[in-house]
Design a protein around this motif. Structure first.
Motif, PDB file in Angstrom:
ATOM      1  N   ALA A  18      -8.306  36.261  36.919  1.00  0.00           N
ATOM      2  CA  ALA A  18      -9.228  35.617  37.853  1.00  0.00           C
ATOM      3  C   ALA A  18      -9.470  36.536  39.043  1.00  0.00           C
ATOM      4  CB  ALA A  18      -8.661  34.287  38.322  1.00  0.00           C
ATOM      5  N   ALA A  63      -5.016  30.633  34.932  1.00  0.00           N
ATOM      6  CA  ALA A  63      -5.126  32.093  35.013  1.00  0.00           C
ATOM      7  C   ALA A  63      -3.741  32.727  34.969  1.00  0.00           C
ATOM      8  CB  ALA A  63      -5.852  32.499  36.291  1.00  0.00           C
ATOM      9  N   ILE A  85     -12.170  29.472  33.199  1.00  0.00           N
ATOM     10  CA  ILE A  85     -10.757  29.807  33.010  1.00  0.00           C
ATOM     11  C   ILE A  85     -10.097  28.840  32.036  1.00  0.00           C
ATOM     12  CG2 ILE A  85      -8.499  29.849  34.159  1.00  0.00           C
ATOM     13  CD1 ILE A  85      -9.978  30.955  36.645  1.00  0.00           C
ATOM     14  N   ALA A 110      -7.186  28.969  40.727  1.00  0.00           N
ATOM     15  CA  ALA A 110      -7.313  29.643  39.432  1.00  0.00           C
ATOM     16  C   ALA A 110      -5.986  29.626  38.679  1.00  0.00           C
ATOM     17  CB  ALA A 110      -7.792  31.078  39.637  1.00  0.00           C
ATOM     18  N   LEU A 155     -13.688  28.142  37.569  1.00  0.00           N
ATOM     19  CA  LEU A 155     -12.412  27.515  37.221  1.00  0.00           C
ATOM     20  C   LEU A 155     -12.466  26.901  35.829  1.00  0.00           C
ATOM     21  CD1 LEU A 155     -11.487  25.766  40.600  1.00  0.00           C
ATOM     22  CD2 LEU A 155     -10.455  27.827  39.623  1.00  0.00           C
ATOM     23  N   VAL A 173      -4.235  37.188  38.919  1.00  0.00           N
ATOM     24  CA  VAL A 173      -5.289  37.024  39.917  1.00  0.00           C
ATOM     25  C   VAL A 173      -5.499  38.348  40.641  1.00  0.00           C
ATOM     26  CG1 VAL A 173      -4.896  34.557  40.257  1.00  0.00           C
ATOM     27  CG2 VAL A 173      -3.669  36.204  41.681  1.00  0.00           C
ATOM     28  N   VAL A 231     -12.550  36.656  34.739  1.00  0.00           N
ATOM     29  CA  VAL A 231     -13.485  35.686  35.307  1.00  0.00           C
ATOM     30  C   VAL A 231     -13.716  36.071  36.764  1.00  0.00           C
ATOM     31  CG1 VAL A 231     -13.928  33.268  35.819  1.00  0.00           C
ATOM     32  CG2 VAL A 231     -12.642  33.883  33.763  1.00  0.00           C
ATOM     33  N   CYS A 285     -14.306  32.198  41.306  1.00  0.00           N
ATOM     34  CA  CYS A 285     -13.497  31.045  40.902  1.00  0.00           C
ATOM     35  C   CYS A 285     -13.913  29.780  41.644  1.00  0.00           C
ATOM     36  CB  CYS A 285     -12.016  31.336  41.129  1.00  0.00           C
ATOM     37  SG  CYS A 285     -11.428  32.765  40.197  1.00  0.00           S
ATOM     38  N   ASP A 306     -11.447  36.874  42.785  1.00  0.00           N
ATOM     39  CA  ASP A 306     -12.163  36.208  43.874  1.00  0.00           C
ATOM     40  C   ASP A 306     -11.724  36.843  45.190  1.00  0.00           C
ATOM     41  OD1 ASP A 306     -13.764  33.220  43.784  1.00  0.00           O
ATOM     42  OD2 ASP A 306     -13.181  33.989  45.754  1.00  0.00           O
TER      43      ASP A 306
END
Length: 227
Positions: A204, A220, A191, A215, A188, A223, A180, A183, A206
């Protein structure tokens, strides 16, 4: 009824008194309890999406049913509801074929709100930036008493957009690995939609630490800081 009225592109929202019609057959008047500001609202303010002015924006909200029109059976006055901005018309080809999520009947109306004798565009059939909303009964989704209104309002757009993207558009399968990118509010919910669909790994991505932290809270498993 007080509402935040937009009179033109890049103009400030002005708090003004507008007139709102009584509910007709199949319609409901909802007293707004909470509403979110979606980035789509900003797109209309900035002129990136076209609109007829004046207009009352807002499409992510929850409230309490005040009045119902003839034939409404799914809610009664006093019910707490999320207002869905994708209410189906029940008349277009897609609705008749059992695909209300592809409704082409259109929800934006131009003749139910007015200001100084001038029609005001009712955005998405809602206009949630107002004390009251005149909406289709099919847009009312009852919510339990223990759900805070400011939480319920988010279900009206960001939650169903993100979860729907995961379950209905991507159709994530059990055991999938999902990435994803971004976020924010929608990301979100993608997720948590992926987790609910059975994904075994959700990555996740970002550039902001606080969003990556959120996240993780939303499920998640990994990350990635893209900065």
């Amino acid at each position: 009824v007080k509402a935040a009225v937009l009179h033109g592109v890049d103009q400030p929202l002005l708090i003004e008194d507008i007139d709102i019609d009584e509910p007709r057959a199949g319609e409901v008047l909802v007293k707004t309890s909470a509403t979110g500001v979606c980035h789509s609202d900003l797109h209309f303010i900035e002129g990136l999406y076209p609109s007829r002015f004046p207009v009352v924006l807002g499409h992510e909200s929850a409230g309490v049913v005040e009045k119902i029109g003839e034939g409404v059976t799914n809610v009664v006055p006093g019910d707490r509801v999320v207002v869905a901005f994708v209410a189906s018309c029940a008349l277009c080809d897609n609705c008749v074929q059992g695909k209300p999520y592809l409704c082409t009947g259109g929800q934006t109306r131009h003749d139910r709100l007015s200001f100084g004798g001038e029609n005001v565009t009712q955005f998405a059939g809602m206009s949630a930036f107002a004390e009251y909303q005149l909406i289709s009964a099919s847009a009312c989704v009852p919510v339990p008493d223990d759900v805070p209104m400011e939480v319920a309002a988010l279900v009206g757009c960001s939650v169903m957009t993100g979860v729907g993207a995961a379950s209905n558009t991507a159709r994530i399968e059990v055991g999938s690995t999902v990435a994803v990118v971004g976020c924010g509010g929608v990301g979100l919910n993608v997720i948590q939609g992926a987790i609910a669909s059975g994904a075994s790994r959700v990555i996740a991505v970002d550039m902001l630490e606080n969003k990556l932290a959120s996240a993780k809270e939303f499920g998640a498993t990994d990350v990635v800081d893209a900065s």
